[in-house]
Design a protein around this motif. Structure first.
Motif, short mmCIF file in Angstrom:
data_model
loop_
_atom_site.label_atom_id
_atom_site.label_comp_id
_atom_site.label_asym_id
_atom_site.label_seq_id
_atom_site.Cartn_x
_atom_site.Cartn_y
_atom_site.Cartn_z
N PRO A 1 0.80 -1.24 0.00
CA PRO A 1 0.00 0.00 0.00
C PRO A 1 0.83 1.28 0.00
N VAL A 2 1.99 1.29 0.67
CA VAL A 2 2.79 2.51 0.68
C VAL A 2 3.42 2.74 -0.70
N THR A 3 3.77 1.65 -1.42
CA THR A 3 4.28 1.78 -2.80
C THR A 3 3.20 2.33 -3.72
N ALA A 4 1.96 1.83 -3.55
CA ALA A 4 0.84 2.32 -4.37
C ALA A 4 0.55 3.78 -4.09
N THR A 5 0.63 4.17 -2.81
CA THR A 5 0.42 5.59 -2.46
C THR A 5 1.48 6.47 -3.11
N ALA A 6 2.73 6.03 -3.07
CA ALA A 6 3.81 6.80 -3.70
C ALA A 6 3.59 6.94 -5.20
N LYS A 7 3.19 5.85 -5.83
CA LYS A 7 2.94 5.88 -7.28
C LYS A 7 1.83 6.85 -7.63
N GLY A 8 0.81 6.92 -6.75
CA GLY A 8 -0.32 7.81 -7.00
C GLY A 8 0.05 9.28 -6.99
N ILE A 9 1.15 9.63 -6.32
CA ILE A 9 1.57 11.04 -6.27
C ILE A 9 2.85 11.25 -7.09
N GLY A 10 3.16 10.28 -7.99
CA GLY A 10 4.27 10.47 -8.92
C GLY A 10 5.63 10.09 -8.40
N GLU A 11 5.72 9.32 -7.32
CA GLU A 11 7.01 8.89 -6.78
C GLU A 11 7.20 7.40 -7.00
N ASN A 12 8.45 7.01 -7.25
CA ASN A 12 8.78 5.61 -7.48
C ASN A 12 9.67 5.12 -6.35
N ILE A 13 9.11 4.31 -5.43
CA ILE A 13 9.90 3.81 -4.32
C ILE A 13 9.95 2.29 -4.36
N ALA A 14 11.03 1.75 -3.82
CA ALA A 14 11.18 0.29 -3.71
C ALA A 14 11.19 -0.07 -2.23
N THR A 15 10.70 -1.24 -1.90
CA THR A 15 10.68 -1.70 -0.50
C THR A 15 11.53 -2.96 -0.38
N ARG A 16 12.13 -3.12 0.80
CA ARG A 16 12.95 -4.30 1.05
C ARG A 16 12.80 -4.70 2.51
N GLN A 17 12.49 -5.96 2.73
CA GLN A 17 12.32 -6.44 4.10
C GLN A 17 13.67 -6.68 4.74
N ASP B 1 13.34 13.10 3.71
CA ASP B 1 13.25 13.84 2.46
C ASP B 1 11.82 14.38 2.28
N ARG B 2 11.71 15.57 1.68
CA ARG B 2 10.40 16.20 1.53
C ARG B 2 9.43 15.35 0.72
N LYS B 3 9.94 14.75 -0.35
CA LYS B 3 9.07 13.92 -1.18
C LYS B 3 8.60 12.68 -0.41
N LEU B 4 9.52 12.07 0.35
CA LEU B 4 9.12 10.93 1.17
C LEU B 4 8.17 11.35 2.28
N GLN B 5 8.38 12.54 2.81
CA GLN B 5 7.47 13.07 3.83
C GLN B 5 6.05 13.15 3.27
N THR B 6 5.93 13.62 2.02
CA THR B 6 4.61 13.70 1.38
C THR B 6 4.00 12.32 1.20
N VAL B 7 4.85 11.35 0.81
CA VAL B 7 4.36 9.98 0.62
C VAL B 7 3.83 9.41 1.93
N PHE B 8 4.61 9.53 2.98
CA PHE B 8 4.21 8.95 4.26
C PHE B 8 3.03 9.69 4.90
N ASP B 9 2.98 11.00 4.69
CA ASP B 9 1.82 11.75 5.20
C ASP B 9 0.54 11.31 4.49
N GLN C 1 -4.38 7.87 4.59
CA GLN C 1 -5.13 6.73 4.07
C GLN C 1 -5.37 5.68 5.16
N GLN C 2 -4.35 5.45 6.00
CA GLN C 2 -4.49 4.50 7.09
C GLN C 2 -5.53 4.97 8.10
N ALA C 3 -5.52 6.27 8.40
CA ALA C 3 -6.51 6.81 9.33
C ALA C 3 -7.93 6.66 8.77
#
Length: 403
Positions: free
Chosen positions: A75-91, A127-135, A140-142
């Motif tokens: 879901p966090v990757t999908a949220t980033a994509k929705g606002i034009g950011e491309n992030i990768a996740t790694r466990q 980072d500001r862009k990541l801040q926007t993604v997580f906010d 969305q979680q709330a």
């Protein structure tokens, strides 16, 4: 003497003058250095663009997730994509391991906690862009938590929200401009502008140089003024065309090999149109520069007489390179690109970018071709009447009136 003999003699005279111009220019160190430098710059530019595009193809950031927050990765990757950011996740193996990877610079952030809320660990600041993604993700979680409390299904709500779109009804179908096409069009404009400006000015400088050194008086003893004019334009124009082809090839071939071109067909079409517009545009401007150059007898006076056509040539290029990359469908540029004084630089750029109606190309070509005979008559008259008049500057009106 028959008409055939006269025609042959004229062609031979024009060919001799053209050959003289070609051999003189090819011996010029400045010409060779400029051509080689432009070819090298084109190759370097293509490689830089390829390098940048390769670097930008990766993710903007890498986010670590623990076993407890692994469910948040999608879901966090999908949220980033929705606002034009491309992030990768790694466990990561553990939160401590994730913290170490952040310290080592292998991760940009780490999602920790139980997964029911959004907690982010960073090295110093987010980072500001990541801040926007997580906010956005936290919001969305709330919202999902509130939907749960009301007995709804957050997944179903998210699906319906994602599918809800406004219906757009364009009056005209938009043209799907491609970034590679925009770059191709801009490069075409830069190339035709530089080669046209350099060689058109060389026409005026050559006319003045021959007039100042009185070489023209010796040449006119064997050839007619119009033969000299045509020979000079033909010779420098042919060399300019060859120069443009070499520089263009230095850009097109590496771009094709590295996969930067939208398609080989699009590039080939742009090259063909580039040649067409160079030939017509150069002929038009060369006629003007040759006629105006004949009015003066000193190199330092050239700038005064060619300033107006030079400004028109520069204006077309500046408008195209500053407006078209950000607004390819500009109505203002569409109109200018049909006007003969601007079409040689603007229309090749628009054709390279794509989406130009056929009728606009045809109209621009017809107007430019119709414009050339008038320039031919005017330039030939001025050149004939002013070329042998040395000393002070010949006034435009006097050059037109002289017998």
């Amino acid at each position: 003497m028959t008409q055939a003999n006269i025609d042959y003699g004229s062609r031979q005279a024009v060919g001799l003058v053209a050959g003289r111009e070609i051999s003189t220019r090819m011996r010029s160190k400045a010409f060779r250095v400029f051509t080689g430098l432009m070819m090298a710059l084109m190759i370097i530019g293509v490689l830089i663009v390829k390098l940048i595009s390769g670097m930008s193809s990766g993710p903007d950031a890498t986010i670590g997730v623990t076993a407890q927050t692994a469910g948040l990765a999608a879901p966090v990757t999908a949220t980033a994509k929705g606002i034009g950011e491309n992030i990768a996740t790694r466990q990561v193996a553990s939160e401590a391991d994730g913290n170490k990877q952040i310290t080592d610079g292998k991760l940009d952030a780490l999602l920790v906690g139980t997964g029911s809320d959004v907690q982010v660990v960073v090295k110093k600041e987010l980072d500001r862009k990541l801040q926007t993604v997580f906010d956005s993700f936290a919001g969305q979680q709330a919202l999902n938590n509130q939907i749960h409390k009301l007995g709804g299904d957050p997944g179903q709500v998210a699906t319906q929200v994602g599918q809800a779109k406004a219906t757009v009804k364009p009056l005209e179908p938009p043209y799907p401009y491609d970034v590679a096409q925009l770059v191709l069009g801009a490069a075409a404009g830069v190339l035709i502008y530089l080669v046209m400006m350099m060689n058109a000015q060389a026409i005026a400088q050559g006319v003045v140089e021959e007039k100042q050194s009185r070489v023209v008086e010796l040449l006119l003893a064997t050839v007619k003024p119009w033969q000299m004019l045509f020979g000079k334009i033909l010779g420098i124009g042919a060399l300019g065309l060859a120069q443009m082809v070499l520089i263009g090839a230095a850009a097109v071939i590496p771009a094709a090999l590295t996969g930067l071109l939208p398609s080989v067909g699009a590039a080939a079409g742009t090259v063909v149109w580039l040649v067409v517009w160079f030939v017509l545009g150069f002929l038009a401007y060369a006629l003007v520069f040759a006629g105006l150059g004949a009015l003066v007898s000193r190199q330092e006076d050239i700038g005064q007489v060619i300033s107006l056509p030079l400004m028109l040539l520069i204006a077309g290029y500046v408008v195209g390179i500053s407006v078209l990359p950000s607004n390819p469908g500009s109505r203002f540029v569409e109109i200018l690109s049909i006007i003969p004084t601007f079409s040689p630089t603007l229309m090749p750029m628009r054709i390279g970018m794509g989406g130009v109606p056929v009728w606009e190309i045809v109209l621009a070509l017809v107007l430019l071709v119709a414009f050339i005979p008038g320039l031919l008559w005017l330039s030939a008259r001025i050149y004939r009447n002013a070329i042998v008049r040395t000393g002070t500057k010949v006034r435009f009106r006097d050059a037109l009136r002289a017998a």
